[in-house]
Design a protein around this motif. Structure first.
Motif, short mmCIF file in Angstrom:
data_model
loop_
_atom_site.label_atom_id
_atom_site.label_comp_id
_atom_site.label_asym_id
_atom_site.label_seq_id
_atom_site.Cartn_x
_atom_site.Cartn_y
_atom_site.Cartn_z
N TYR A 597 -13.95 26.61 -34.99
CA TYR A 597 -15.22 26.04 -35.43
C TYR A 597 -16.29 27.10 -35.25
CZ TYR A 597 -12.52 21.81 -35.13
OH TYR A 597 -11.55 20.86 -35.30
N GLN A 598 -17.08 27.28 -36.30
CA GLN A 598 -18.03 28.39 -36.30
C GLN A 598 -19.19 28.16 -35.34
OE1 GLN A 598 -17.44 31.32 -37.95
NE2 GLN A 598 -19.08 31.97 -36.57
N SER A 599 -19.59 26.87 -35.17
CA SER A 599 -20.72 26.60 -34.27
C SER A 599 -20.41 27.13 -32.89
CB SER A 599 -20.98 25.10 -34.20
OG SER A 599 -21.99 24.83 -33.26
N VAL A 653 -18.04 24.32 -42.95
CA VAL A 653 -19.13 24.00 -42.04
C VAL A 653 -20.47 24.26 -42.70
CG1 VAL A 653 -20.23 24.57 -39.85
CG2 VAL A 653 -17.74 24.39 -39.98
N ASN A 654 -20.59 25.40 -43.35
CA ASN A 654 -21.85 25.75 -44.02
C ASN A 654 -22.15 24.77 -45.15
OD1 ASN A 654 -24.09 27.65 -44.73
ND2 ASN A 654 -22.86 27.87 -46.58
N SER A 657 -22.64 20.92 -43.80
CA SER A 657 -23.85 20.73 -43.00
C SER A 657 -25.07 20.69 -43.90
CB SER A 657 -23.98 21.83 -41.95
OG SER A 657 -24.05 23.10 -42.55
N GLU A 682 -28.33 23.19 -36.90
CA GLU A 682 -27.43 23.22 -35.74
C GLU A 682 -26.81 21.84 -35.51
OE1 GLU A 682 -30.51 24.40 -35.75
OE2 GLU A 682 -30.20 26.56 -35.52
N GLU A 685 -24.27 21.04 -38.17
CA GLU A 685 -23.02 21.75 -37.92
C GLU A 685 -22.21 21.05 -36.84
OE1 GLU A 685 -24.18 25.73 -37.06
OE2 GLU A 685 -24.31 26.32 -39.17
N ASP A 689 -18.46 19.82 -37.28
CA ASP A 689 -17.41 20.21 -36.34
C ASP A 689 -16.63 18.99 -35.87
OD1 ASP A 689 -17.97 22.87 -36.50
OD2 ASP A 689 -19.08 22.99 -34.61
#
Length: 866
Positions: A597-599, A653-654, A657, A682, A685, A689
């Motif tokens: 997960y990128q966050s 995710v991008n 979100s 944030e 995201e 996630d």
């Protein structure tokens, strides 16, 4: 069902009368004097309710069912049903009692009859103990059934005996980008609300007002919008220009009409096209035109739009609105448009800041007058003349005081600390208490949190508030359980007594522990009394099946991954009962997945429970549950469907979100998703996630080595196993997980601090004796820490300590302008094992000003751990 409701009053507040004088009360009542009493749950699309003068409640279900709840016997039964066409939003929408119901037993329904004729029907029936009899058709509204949406369907009687019926615009809104659906292209009539809402010769998109006659006909009362015999007008129309006036109400004394109108979906104004979407709360003191689809909100004007060529024209004029659509069969010149009294978009709105943000679905509830009731516990006269405005999606209720022109001048938020799950109708009963039905959080389906309930007002002594927990509810025999109700309270300060009924035994302590020796299902019950009132709650304890144990074990460092780390892992599952079977645990039924997960905001914790609940809590605080379920059908896709669709999409995710923030539709069908413009990227995201963590598990071996390939973010190793149950005891599913965060941490992701200011990833205000602490850091295989600083300013010693600011020092850096060059400094550690809080203390006793700015903290692995 009712035994499982928390805080249920044992003694129902009945319809008994008293001779108490109604005195004027000016002080707002305390919220603790209102108690929500749940009668039934797990309802299937309830729509509208009535409270009978015979100690019974009727409510309709969209698919045609009519339920009856008997307040005396506390029983919910199937009273009757009406065959209905229930595709899209059609079905059984509205119900109301005749003003003379006590004498004639007449009851009215608005529904979509089965058959080839596309109509909605207003009919009168006779209520009998054995079901409905003698249907008499009063009025039929021609509709189209090929396209969604908007039925309206609320029925109310005014104090003068006139019947009001709301109808929706019956128009598809999904090809208009959330703006005015006014498509005049040939063959696109179902996409043009000018043919319905703004058509003086059409009954859709209106609130009709008629006088039902005993023979089943109706007459037109004086004072409707159109009073002549013009063939281009319908005399039944009282209000026109509505989109979906789903719930209406009438002021019995002033004769005012109230309704909530559900607005369109555009999240932003568009020059040349028109305003963003707004929901409306409207007041009609006299008949009128309220603008849709030419205007919305405060008469914000749409532009004429050529759908064939995607070009805009002039904005409509609210003083002289013209309906020149070829689909219009009525007058072209319309009455001046009336603005809404309350109007709000998805985003926060300065004019009405109390209305929060997110999805919208405005509703109108009843107007209250205490002198219309003579009961023991009717609502106080403080509410006299106030109308209820509520939002189906946002979950709040307001009692509004209005001025002589219908504008809100005082907002009383009703029971703000009580959760309501999509209230769809409410009505004051003969006892002066407020009855309501909640549709529940999933669309077009049965919902456990769809409820029939009553809000009781307690004038005198209030019942106690029951708060009880069990240490565990499932396990193998012998099974020890701790019961604890010590947090229960009484707002009047009365002494509380406890009566626990557990497996044939009685316990009178607020907290105790007992052991269940025999397998089976038990139903412990607590009766809590203040000496005058008793409340109760029932629990379920299953003895005989121990929950499985599921662990994901990471070899080496359990906190971090770094570039190219080879993570050795093993999934360990044990189950007391399944392990004893001949074949043991079926390892093919163990679910396991590894996901990135990128966050990167992991400051709250590393545990999955906290990380998942972070995104889940955001969802719970928004309107998401109104359109999506974890699994199964609703108006939008389930979370698991979304997770499975996007699980291999690197841009998920991008993309998702930003979709949550801006709204929109077209991916899963025509239904648009609400915009959430006030949500930060944030937080969006975090929501994504969480949703992506719910997808089907990919097939990784249950033990092995996994090489990390990403920079930033976090990896989740997650496993789950459902045991086989035991006898009559149902299976239990347990999960285990391990998070690894990237070993380079932004300075502002600390867990605690002292005399620190941080923003945008940097600790940018540090003084002598300032410190930051990171909780539960595994130092195994960590050789050093690299501090990246933005500015050294006057410089500082950085002391790295275990536990807190006074703990054992395991490394020290001296970062001063004269002592270093560059922007980073490596600190070798003297202790490189074990999990501990790690504290960074900044020291320079000679300086009173800012010392340094820290940007990143990197935990550097040992060479042999790379």
């Amino acid at each position: 069902m009712r035994k499982l409701a928390l805080g249920v009053l044992v003694g129902l507040i009945g319809f008994g009368c008293s001779t108490e004088h109604h005195e004027e009360e000016q002080t707002p009542p305390e919220e603790t004097r209102f108690i929500k009493e749940v009668f039934a749950s797990n309802l299937y699309e309830p729509t509208e309710l009535v409270v009978l003068p015979k100690n019974k409640i009727l409510f309709t279900q969209r698919r045609g069912g009519i339920k009856q709840y008997d307040l005396s016997s506390e029983q919910l039964s199937n009273y009757d049903s009406i065959p209905v066409f229930f595709e899209r939003e059609d079905g059984l929408m509205g119900m109301a009692l005749d003003p003379e119901f006590a004498q004639n037993d007449w009851i009215y329904f608005y529904y979509s009859p089965v058959g080839a004729d596309p109509i909605n029907r207003l009919s009168r029936f006779t209520y009998t103990p054995n079901g409905l009899k003698n249907e008499v058709v009063i009025l039929e509204v021609p509709v189209q059934r090929e396209e969604c949406c908007h039925t309206g369907g609320s029925i109310q009687f005014g104090g003068d005996g006139l019947l009001y019926l709301s109808t929706g615009d019956n128009t598809n809104p999904f090809a208009s980008n959330g703006y005015s659906p006014s498509d005049e292209t040939p063959g696109r009539e179902a996409w043009d609300a000018q043919r319905s809402s703004s058509n003086t010769n059409d009954l859709r998109g209106k609130i009709l007002r008629i006088k039902p006659e005993p023979d089943g006909t109706y007459t037109i009362p004086e004072g409707n919008l159109f009073v002549d015999d013009d063939p281009k007008t319908r005399p039944e129309i009282y209000v026109m220009g509505c989109r979906n006036p789903y719930r209406i109400s009438i002021d019995s004394k002033r004769g005012w009409l109230f309704w909530g109108d559900v607005g369109p979906d555009a999240s932003n104004n568009q020059e040349g096209r028109g305003p963003r979407g707004h929901d409306e709360f409207n007041v009609a003191i006299k008949p009128g035109y309220f603008g849709w689809p030419l205007f919305v909100g405060d008469n914000y004007a749409y532009n004429e739009w050529d759908f064939a060529n995607n070009t805009g024209g002039a904005a409509y004029d609210p003083e002289k609105p013209i309906n020149n659509s070829p689909n219009n069969t009525g007058l072209q010149e319309l009455p001046p448009a009336n603005p809404a009294k309350i109007y709000y978009p998805y985003a926060s709105y300065e004019k009405f800041p109390q209305l929060k943000t997110g999805g919208r679905n405005a509703m109108a509830g009843p107007v209250y007058y205490s002198d219309e009731y003579d009961a023991r516990n009717e609502f106080p006269s403080y509410f006299d003349g106030r109308v209820i405005y509520y939002d189906w999606m946002r979950g709040y209720i307001f009692f509004l005081e209005l001025d002589e022109e219908g504008n809100p001048i005082d907002w009383y938020q009703f029971m703000p600390n009580t959760e309501f799950n999509n209230i769809i109708d409410m009505e004051f009963g003969p006892d002066g208490q407020l009855y309501m039905i909640e549709y529940g959080t999933g669309w077009f389906t049965q919902n456990e949190n769809a409820r029939l309930s009553r809000i009781n007002f307690i004038k005198g002594n209030r019942p106690p508030v029951l708060k009880a927990t069990l240490s565990a509810t499932r396990g193998a025999a012998p099974f020890e359980v701790s019961f604890d109700a010590s947090q229960s309270l009484d707002y009047d300060g009365d002494n509380l007594t406890y009566k626990w009924l557990v497996a044939g035994e009685v316990y009178t302590d607020s907290a105790f522990t007992m052991t269940f020796d025999k397998e089976g299902v038990y139903y412990p019950e607590l009766l809590l009394s203040d000496g005058r009132n008793t409340v109760k709650k029932q629990f379920v304890v299953e003895v005989g099946n121990e929950p499985p144990s599921v662990q994901v074990v990471i070899a080496g460092n359990s906190s971090f991954f770094w570039d190219g780390r080879n993570v050795a892992y093993e999934v360990k599952v044990a189950d007391l009962e399944d392990d004893q079977l001949a074949a043991g645990i079926d390892r093919s039924k163990i679910e396991f997945d590894i996901a990135h997960y990128q966050s990167s905001d992991m400051a709250e914790a590393l545990g999955h429970q906290t990380a998942v609940s972070n995104g889940q809590a955001l969802i719970d605080g928004l309107d998401c549950k109104s359109c999506h379920k974890m699994e199964g059908p609703s108006i939008g896709p389930s979370y698991t469907e979304v997770a499975n669709r996007y699980r291999n999409d690197q841009n998920a995710v991008n993309y998702l979100s930003r979709k949550i923030i801006s709204g929109g539709g077209g991916v899963w069908g025509e239904q648009a998703m609400s915009a959430h413009p006030d949500l930060t990227i944030e937080d969006a995201e975090r929501i994504v996630d969480y949703i992506l963590s719910l997808g089907q598990n990919s097939k990784f071996p249950l033990a092995g080595t996994y090489q990390t390939t990403k920079d930033g973010g976090k990896y989740l190793f997650s496993a789950a196993y459902e045991d086989q149950g035991k006898g009559s005891l149902k299976p239990i599913k347990q999960s285990g997980e391990a998070w690894l965060r990237y070993n380079v941490i932004s300075g502002d992701q600390f867990d605690d601090s002292y005399e620190i200011q941080a923003r945008n990833g940097v600790i940018n205000s540090i003084y002598h004796n300032s410190w930051v602490r990171f909780n539960d850091i595994d130092l195994t295989d960590i050789a050093a820490i690299n501090l990246t600083y933005r500015k050294d300013l006057r410089g500082a010693d950085v002391s790295i300590r275990l536990g807190d600011e006074k703990g054992k020092e395991i490394g020290r850096a001296k970062i001063y302008p004269s002592a270093t060059s560059g922007t980073s400094y490596r600190v070798d550690l003297t202790q490189t094992e074990g999990v501990s809080d790690v504290c960074f203390v900044f020291l320079n006793p000679e300086e009173k000003n800012q010392l340094i700015m820290i940007q990143n903290i990197e935990f550097i692995p040992k060479t042999d751990a790379l």
